[in-house]
Design a protein around this motif. Structure first.
Motif, short mmCIF file in Angstrom:
data_model
loop_
_atom_site.label_atom_id
_atom_site.label_comp_id
_atom_site.label_asym_id
_atom_site.label_seq_id
_atom_site.Cartn_x
_atom_site.Cartn_y
_atom_site.Cartn_z
N GLY A 182 0.78 -1.23 0.00
CA GLY A 182 0.00 0.00 0.00
C GLY A 182 0.81 1.28 0.00
N LYS A 185 -0.29 4.54 -1.97
CA LYS A 185 -1.17 5.60 -1.46
C LYS A 185 -0.37 6.84 -1.13
CE LYS A 185 -4.66 6.58 2.05
NZ LYS A 185 -5.72 6.89 1.06
N MET A 479 -5.72 9.33 -8.20
CA MET A 479 -6.27 7.98 -8.35
C MET A 479 -5.52 6.99 -7.47
SD MET A 479 -6.86 8.03 -12.48
CE MET A 479 -7.27 6.28 -12.53
N LEU A 480 -4.19 7.10 -7.44
CA LEU A 480 -3.41 6.21 -6.58
C LEU A 480 -3.70 6.46 -5.11
CD1 LEU A 480 0.08 6.31 -8.37
CD2 LEU A 480 -1.59 4.45 -8.41
N SER A 481 -3.86 7.71 -4.75
CA SER A 481 -4.12 8.04 -3.35
C SER A 481 -5.48 7.51 -2.90
CB SER A 481 -4.06 9.56 -3.16
OG SER A 481 -4.39 9.92 -1.84
N LEU A 482 -6.47 7.60 -3.76
CA LEU A 482 -7.80 7.13 -3.40
C LEU A 482 -7.91 5.61 -3.47
CD1 LEU A 482 -10.01 9.80 -5.21
CD2 LEU A 482 -9.42 9.69 -2.79
N GLY A 483 -7.15 4.98 -4.36
CA GLY A 483 -7.26 3.54 -4.53
C GLY A 483 -6.30 2.73 -3.68
N GLY A 484 -5.26 3.36 -3.12
CA GLY A 484 -4.27 2.62 -2.33
C GLY A 484 -4.67 2.52 -0.87
N HIS A 485 -4.30 1.40 -0.25
CA HIS A 485 -4.57 1.16 1.17
C HIS A 485 -3.34 0.49 1.77
CE1 HIS A 485 -8.81 2.09 0.52
NE2 HIS A 485 -8.77 1.31 -0.53
N TYR A 521 -9.57 0.84 5.64
CA TYR A 521 -9.68 -0.12 4.55
C TYR A 521 -10.73 -1.15 4.91
CZ TYR A 521 -8.22 -3.53 1.03
OH TYR A 521 -8.18 -4.42 -0.02
#
Length: 540
Positions: A182, A185, A479-485, A521
C-alpha cells in the motif's frame, strides 16, 4: 602535620536557557504554514480570490469594459480599483496567497518525500509478540514441513501478491514473515502535491514570460495582419516580455467555412489562412476550433466567427469610400451589431478642407437570415437572407478628441451633447444585399456584400507543457491516493512442540497470522482471510 583541605563550593549551574521567543514564533509559524490543513485552506482561499477576476472586467483582458464599468458604476469603480478588482491576478493580495500556497506545499512535500524514501528503503518491521491483539488475527494452525521451508513458501506467495516481505529467524529457531503493501497511497499523495507545485510553477512562469492577444481577422489578402502590438484589438504581455520579443509572422484569412444544423446550432468551423513566418513565403494552413494553428512560439486559436458588411458611401460631392466593417454577434443566430464611420468625407473640393460637423456614421444591426415579418432578429446563422438595419448620424464623430473609444459603436457622449445627430428619419433603414440608401443631403450608402471574419486568440505560454504534465500527474496521483490502502501482515512459523496427535511427530510446524491496516480499509478483513487461507493450503 595536619593538612587542611578546603572544599571549593560547586559552581552554580546556569539556569536552562529559555528558547528565544522570536525563534519559537518563527518555528511554530513555519510548522503551521507547512501543515496539510494550511495548504488546503490556502488552496480554498486561492479559489475564492479568483472569483472577482471572473465577476469584474479585467484591464489586462479588456480595458474598454473597465471604462464602461466606470461609467456604469462611478461610485463603486474607484473602490474596486484600490482593492485591485480590475487586475485581480496581478494584485498583491492574490500574489501573497499564491506565494504562501507555493511555500506551504514545498514545506509539506519535501519532508514527506524524504520520509517516504526512507520508508521504502527500510524493511517491514518484525512481527509483534502477541499477534492475537492485532485488529485481524487467526487461530494457530499446523502445516507439514520444516519451519524455514514453510516460511519461505508463505513469503513467496505474498511477493506474488505484490507485498514487500522480509524473512527473519529468531533465537528460539522460529521464523517470522513480515509483509507490507500500500505504499502507492503515499506515493499518490506526493505525486498529487508535486503536480500541484508544477502547475503553480507553470502558471507563475507562464504569466511572466507568456503573452496573448486577440484579433478579428476579416477575409481578404488586403486585410491581413502581422504580429505587432499595434495590429491587435487588445493584447497583454508578461512582465518579462518586450514587444520586440514577439515572433515574426503574418496571417491572412483566405476562407472561412461554417456549417450549421437545422436548429441553428453550429456543426463545424474551419478557417483557411495564409501564413508567413520570419519573412518567408506564404503557405496555406487550415485549423478548426479544437485544432489550433501552431506556429513557432505562438498558437492561434479559433474562437468564433461573424460577418463584415461591405459598405460604399458616396458623399454630397460624389466622392466614394468603401469600408469592410465587422459586426459583432449578440446571439446564437448571428444577429450582429456594428458601426461604420466615415470621418474623411464631404471635403469641399474648392477649399480642400474637412468640416468636422459633416462627418458621417452608420450604426445598426446585421441579420444573416432576416425574417419576413420585419423583426430585427436573425432566425438562422447562415446567410440565407442578409439584411442591414442602419441609422445615419452626421456631425463630429469624436475621433479627434484623443480619448480611446470603441470602433464597434458610436461615441455616445457626442450624441448626448448634440455634436452628432441622427438624420434621415428616426427609424432604422432596411437594406437588402445590393440596395442603395439615399440620404436627405444627396449622399448615398450602398450595401455591396459581406465577408466572413474569424475571431482569433493568439497565445504563447512557455510553460504550457509543464502545466499539462502537472495536471496529468496530479490526476494519476489522486487515483493512486484514493485507490491505495496501506496494510501489514505477519506470520510466525515455529516447530511443533510435539503435541500428541499433531503433525509434529512427522516434523510439522505451527503457523500464526495477524494483520494491521495502516489506513481506513473496509476490505482488509476479507483480504486477510484470503491470505491466511492461501498460507494454510500452501497456494500462491
Amino acid at each position: 602535620m595536619t593538612v587542611t583541605e578546603e572544599r571549593r563550593a560547586p559552581a552554580s549551574t546556569p539556569p536552562p536557557r529559555l528558547p528565544h521567543r522570536l525563534w519559537a514564533l518563527l518555528r511554530n509559524s513555519w510548522r503551521q504554514l507547512t501543515s496539510m490543513r494550511t495548504a488546503l485552506v490556502l488552496l480554498f482561499l486561492l479559489a475564492i480570490a479568483a472569483i472577482p477576476g471572473s465577476v469584474f472586467p479585467q484591464r489586462s483582458v479588456n480595458a474598454e469594459r473597465v471604462s464602461q464599468y466606470y461609467q456604469a458604476h462611478p461610485d463603486l469603480a474607484p473602490w474596486l480599483e484600490r482593492l485591485g478588482g480590475f487586475s485581480v491576478y496581478a494584485s498583491p493580495w492574490f500574489a501573497s496567497i499564491y506565494l504562501l500556497l507555493f511555500t506551504s506545499l514545498i514545506g509539506c512535500v519535501v519532508p514527506r518525500l524524504l520520509d517516504h524514501v526512507r520508508a521504502l528503503r527500510q524493511a517491514p518491521p518484525d512481527a509483534p509478540k502477541r499477534l492475537d491483539r492485532l485488529p485481524q488475527s487467526s487461530p494457530r494452525w499446523s502445516r507439514a514441513g520444516a519451519p524455514a521451508e514453510v516460511a519461505r513458501g508463505i513469503a513467496t506467495g505474498l511477493r506474488r501478491r505484490r507485498f514487500r516481505t522480509k524473512l527473519r529467524q529468531r533465537e528460539d529457531g522460529s521464523w517470522t514473515v513480515s509483509a507490507e503493501k500500500g505504499y502507492l497511497k503515499e506515493t499518490g499523495n506526493l505525486l498529487f502535491h508535486t503536480a500541484l507545485l508544477a502547475v503553480l510553477i507553470g502558471v507563475g512562469f507562464g504569466h511572466w514570460y507568456g503573452w496573448h492577444a486577440n484579433r478579428i481577422l476579416i477575409s481578404g489578402n488586403e486585410l491581413g495582419f502581422c504580429n505587432t502590438l499595434t495590429q491587435y484589438d487588445d493584447s497583454t504581455l508578461g512582465p518579462r516580455v518586450h514587444p520586440a520579443d514577439l515572433p515574426d509572422f503574418c496571417l491572412r484569412l483566405s476562407d472561412f467555412d461554417a456549417s450549421f444544423q437545422d436548429t441553428g446550432q453550429p456543426k463545424s468551423f474551419s478557417a483557411t489562412v495564409q501564413v508567413s513566418q520570419d519573412n518567408g513565403p506564404y503557405e496555406t494552413r487550415k485549423f478548426t476550433v479544437n485544432d489550433p494553428l501552431r506556429l513557432d512560439e505562438a498558437n492561434v486559436y479559433l474562437l468564433g466567427h461573424g460577418y463584415a458588411p461591405v459598405l460604399k458611401y458616396t458623399d454630397r460631392y460624389g466622392v466614394a469610400q468603401t469600408k469592410v466593417v465587422p459586426f459583432l454577434p449578440i446571439d446564437a443566430m448571428q444577429t450582429s451589431e456594428g458601426v461604420a464611420q466615415f470621418p474623411d468625407v464631404n471635403i469641399d473640393p474648392k477649399t480642400d478642407k474637412r468640416d468636422p460637423a459633416l462627418q458621417v456614421g452608420f450604426e445598426g444591426m446585421f441579420l444573416p437570415t432576416a425574417p419576413t415579418d420585419g423583426t430585427a432578429r436573425s432566425i438562422f446563422p447562415a446567410e440565407n437572407n442578409p439584411m442591414l438595419y442602419l441609422s445615419a448620424y452626421r456631425g463630429d464623430l469624436g475621433l479627434d478628441v484623443g480619448t480611446p473609444g470603441s470602433v464597434y459603436s458610436l461615441n455616445q457622449s457626442q450624441i448626448a451633447s448634440g455634436d452628432l445627430k441622427k438624420v434621415s428619419g428616426d427609424r432604422p433603414y432596411a437594406l437588402k444585399l445590393g440596395d442603395t440608401w439615399t440620404l436627405e443631403d444627396g449622399s448615398k450608402l450602398e450595401f455591396i456584400g459581406t465577408r466572413p471574419f474569424a475571431t482569433l486568440s493568439i497565445r504563447h505560454d512557455p510553460t504550457q507543457t509543464l502545466a499539462l504534465a502537472g495536471a496529468v500527474i496530479g490526476l494519476l496521483g489522486l487515483m493512486l491516493s484514493l485507490g491505495g490502502h496501506r496494510r501489514r501482515v505477519w506470520f510466525t512459523v515455529q516447530e511443533n512442540a510435539g503435541l500428541t496427535g499433531s503433525p509434529a511427530e512427522s516434523g510439522g510446524t505451527l503457523v500464526t497470522a495477524g494483520g494491521l491496516p495502516r489506513t481506513d480499509y473496509p476490505g482488509f478483513a476479507d483480504e486477510f482471510k484470503a491470505l491466511v487461507k492461501a498460507a494454510e493450503e500452501g497456494t500462491p
